[in-house]
Scaffold this motif. Structure first.
Motif, short mmCIF file in Angstrom:
data_model
loop_
_atom_site.label_atom_id
_atom_site.label_comp_id
_atom_site.label_asym_id
_atom_site.label_seq_id
_atom_site.Cartn_x
_atom_site.Cartn_y
_atom_site.Cartn_z
N LEU A 34 0.82 -1.21 0.00
CA LEU A 34 0.00 0.00 0.00
C LEU A 34 0.86 1.26 0.00
O LEU A 34 0.55 2.24 -0.71
CB LEU A 34 -0.92 0.00 1.23
N ILE A 35 1.93 1.26 0.78
CA ILE A 35 2.82 2.42 0.83
C ILE A 35 3.47 2.65 -0.53
O ILE A 35 3.55 3.78 -1.02
CB ILE A 35 3.91 2.21 1.91
N LYS A 36 3.91 1.56 -1.15
CA LYS A 36 4.58 1.66 -2.44
C LYS A 36 3.64 2.13 -3.54
O LYS A 36 4.03 2.89 -4.43
CB LYS A 36 5.18 0.29 -2.81
N LEU A 37 2.39 1.68 -3.48
CA LEU A 37 1.42 2.02 -4.52
C LEU A 37 0.85 3.43 -4.39
O LEU A 37 0.39 4.01 -5.38
CB LEU A 37 0.27 1.01 -4.52
N GLY A 41 8.70 6.87 -3.23
CA GLY A 41 9.72 6.78 -2.20
C GLY A 41 9.83 5.38 -1.63
O GLY A 41 9.09 4.47 -2.02
N PRO A 42 10.75 5.20 -0.70
CA PRO A 42 10.97 3.88 -0.11
C PRO A 42 9.83 3.46 0.81
O PRO A 42 9.05 4.29 1.28
CB PRO A 42 12.27 4.06 0.68
N ILE A 43 9.74 2.17 1.07
CA ILE A 43 8.71 1.64 1.98
C ILE A 43 9.04 1.98 3.42
O ILE A 43 8.16 2.37 4.19
CB ILE A 43 8.59 0.11 1.82
N PHE A 44 10.31 1.87 3.77
CA PHE A 44 10.73 2.09 5.15
C PHE A 44 11.39 3.45 5.35
O PHE A 44 11.98 4.01 4.43
CB PHE A 44 11.69 0.99 5.59
N PHE A 45 11.26 3.94 6.56
CA PHE A 45 11.91 5.18 6.97
C PHE A 45 12.94 4.82 8.02
O PHE A 45 12.60 4.22 9.05
CB PHE A 45 10.87 6.15 7.55
N ILE A 89 -2.02 6.99 3.21
CA ILE A 89 -1.88 5.78 4.03
C ILE A 89 -1.15 6.08 5.33
O ILE A 89 -1.36 5.45 6.36
CB ILE A 89 -1.16 4.65 3.24
N GLY A 90 -0.29 7.11 5.29
CA GLY A 90 0.48 7.50 6.47
C GLY A 90 -0.41 7.98 7.61
O GLY A 90 -0.11 7.74 8.78
#
Length: 204
Positions: A34-37, A41-45, A89-90
């Motif tokens: 979901l984050i990627k779509l 940017g990257p999935i992880f921080f 999503i954030g």
């Protein structure tokens, strides 16, 4: 007695983080997709934080904001969920604390514990471990936690120094049963979003 409690605490961390990662792995995969779509940017921080004895380590979380958000607008300060740097999503991840789940890898690796004081960034509220007042350095005696006494009581509703006072209370009163109580309270508060944002302080 304290040494025994610390030993049991580490066993709980190891088995708890490993079991947790196995159980929630489908959720982690779905959230990652979901984050990627939904944002670039990257999935992880990953971010430098201060851990046990003031030693820096890289914490891992799901990314909930646009890339380089700390360099845009109010920097680390988040006044509300309407901050335009937070992804769609954030908002959900932050409100439910699901963005914190990848920290189970930090726990498994020994940089963090399931329960303990939250690890601050290296430059705030004080610039580097050496610049913390002596009374505040007590909070670094134990490994930082995914959750802690501060998170199930005052969370982000008070100043950093006030949060450190609560962290020190945890250090002074630490035992395995206290950790278990905090874990249960964390589960209860998981889907509550009060005290996440502040008007004048910077979010952990």
């Amino acid at each position: 007695m304290k040494s025994l409690n610390l030993f049991i605490k580490r066993l709980i961390d190891l088995f708890g983080s490993l079991l947790g990662l196995i159980i929630i792995s489908p959720i982690l995969v779905v959230l990652a997709i979901l984050i990627k779509l939904t944002s670039n940017g990257p999935i992880f921080f990953r971010q430098e934080r201060l851990g046990k004895n003031g030693k820096a380590f890289r914490i891992i979380k799901f990314r909930t904001m646009v890339v380089d958000a700390e360099k845009i607008g109010d920097g680390l300060t988040l006044k509300s969920e309407n901050d335009n740097r937070i992804t769609k999503i954030g908002k959900i991840l932050r409100a439910t604390s699901l963005d914190e789940l990848p920290q189970l890898f930090n726990v498994l690796g020994g940089q963090m514990s399931l329960v303990g004081p939250r690890p601050p960034v290296t430059y705030f509220p004080y610039d580097g471990f050496e610049n913390y007042p002596e009374w505040a350095k007590k909070r670094f005696i134990m490994s930082p936690g995914m959750t802690g006494l501060t998170q199930v009581t005052v969370r982000n509703s008070v100043s950093w120094d006030d949060r450190i006072i609560v962290d020190n209370e945890y250090i002074d009163g630490f035992n395995v049963w206290l950790d278990i109580k905090i874990l249960f309270k964390t589960v209860y508060k998981l889907f509550k979003s009060e005290n996440i944002y502040m008007k004048t302080e910077k979010k952990q």
